[in-house]
Design an enzyme around this catalytic site. Sequence first.
Site, PDB file in Angstrom:
ATOM      1  CB  ALA A  97      -0.958   0.054   1.304  1.00 33.18           C
ATOM      2  CG  PHE A 141      -1.512   9.952  -1.899  1.00 33.61           C
ATOM      3  CD1 PHE A 141      -1.862  10.743  -1.496  1.00 33.61           C
ATOM      4  CD2 PHE A 141      -1.436   8.974  -2.973  1.00 33.61           C
ATOM      5  CE1 PHE A 141      -3.204  10.677  -1.674  1.00 33.61           C
ATOM      6  CE2 PHE A 141      -3.092   8.865  -3.677  1.00 33.61           C
ATOM      7  CZ  PHE A 141      -3.892   9.716  -2.189  1.00 33.61           C
ATOM      8  CG  LEU A 154      -1.320   1.983  -4.281  1.00 33.29           C
ATOM      9  CD1 LEU A 154      -1.543   2.034  -5.788  1.00 33.29           C
ATOM     10  CD2 LEU A 154      -2.528   1.532  -3.995  1.00 33.29           C
ATOM     11  CE1 TYR A 155      -3.887   4.369  -1.492  1.00 33.53           C
ATOM     12  CE2 TYR A 155      -2.058   4.344   0.507  1.00 33.53           C
ATOM     13  CZ  TYR A 155      -3.375   3.805   0.061  1.00 33.53           C
ATOM     14  OH  TYR A 155      -4.880   3.262   0.806  1.00 33.53           O
ATOM     15  CG  HIS A 156       5.291   7.293  -1.587  1.00 38.57           C
ATOM     16  ND1 HIS A 156       7.144   7.292  -0.922  1.00 38.57           N
ATOM     17  CD2 HIS A 156       4.904   7.987  -0.568  1.00 38.57           C
ATOM     18  CE1 HIS A 156       6.387   7.418   0.180  1.00 38.57           C
ATOM     19  NE2 HIS A 156       5.663   8.165   0.448  1.00 38.57           N
TER      20      HIS A 156
END
Length: 200
Positions: free
Chosen positions: A156, A165, A159-161
Site C-alpha cells: 500500500a 502521494f 502504491l501511494y508513493h
Amino acid sequence: MTDTRPGTRIIELPTPWLRDHMHEALTIYGLAMGYDAAVVAGRYGYAIQHTDRPGFRAVGAFVETGAGGDEPAEQLVGFGYGYLIEPGQWWHDQVRAALDRRTAKKWLPGAFEVCELHVHPEHQSRGLGRQLLHALVADLPHPAALLSTPDADTKAFRLYHADGFVDLARGYHFPGDPRPFAILGAQLPLHPTDPQPANS
C-alpha cells in the site's frame, strides 16, 4: 465502471448498498489490516456514520463467483470510501495536530480524505488497490486527497508513493493503535510517477 480483468469489475457503490453490506466490507478491512474481530466490530458504527458526511463517495471491486440461482454471482473483494475533510472530525483533528502550521494550511482545507481502501488478501497483487484508488478520487472537485497508512515498506505504501502521494508526516501514532503511521497527501487529479501497474 472500470474493467480490470475477466470476471472483475470496479464500480462506484451507492451509499444505501454500502450501508447494507458494511459488515461484509469491514470483514475485508479486518483481514487486510490484521485487526481482530473485536476491532472490526467496533468500527461498524463509525463507518455507518461516515456515510452521512459531506462529499461521501465509495467504490467496490467485485469478482465473479460462478454461482447462480440463489447464490451471489459475484463477491465484494475490495472497497474504498472517503469524504470531505472538515474540522471537528476525529481524523482531521489528529492530522492537524501532527502537521506543522504551514503544511496543514496548504493541505487540509477542502481536501478529500481517503478513509478506507482495502483489498482482501486473497485478491491482492492484481492491481485492484490502484484501480480502487483511482476510481475513488476520479473527477473529485477537491484540490487534494489525504490518507494515513502504516509507516512501513508495504504494498500500500509503495502504491501511494507511485501514484503521486508525498509524505506529510511520518511515524505518527494514532490513539488505540501501537503502530506508527504515515500521513500522505496528493494533489488532484493524481499524477502517477510509475507508469507500470502497482502490485496491490
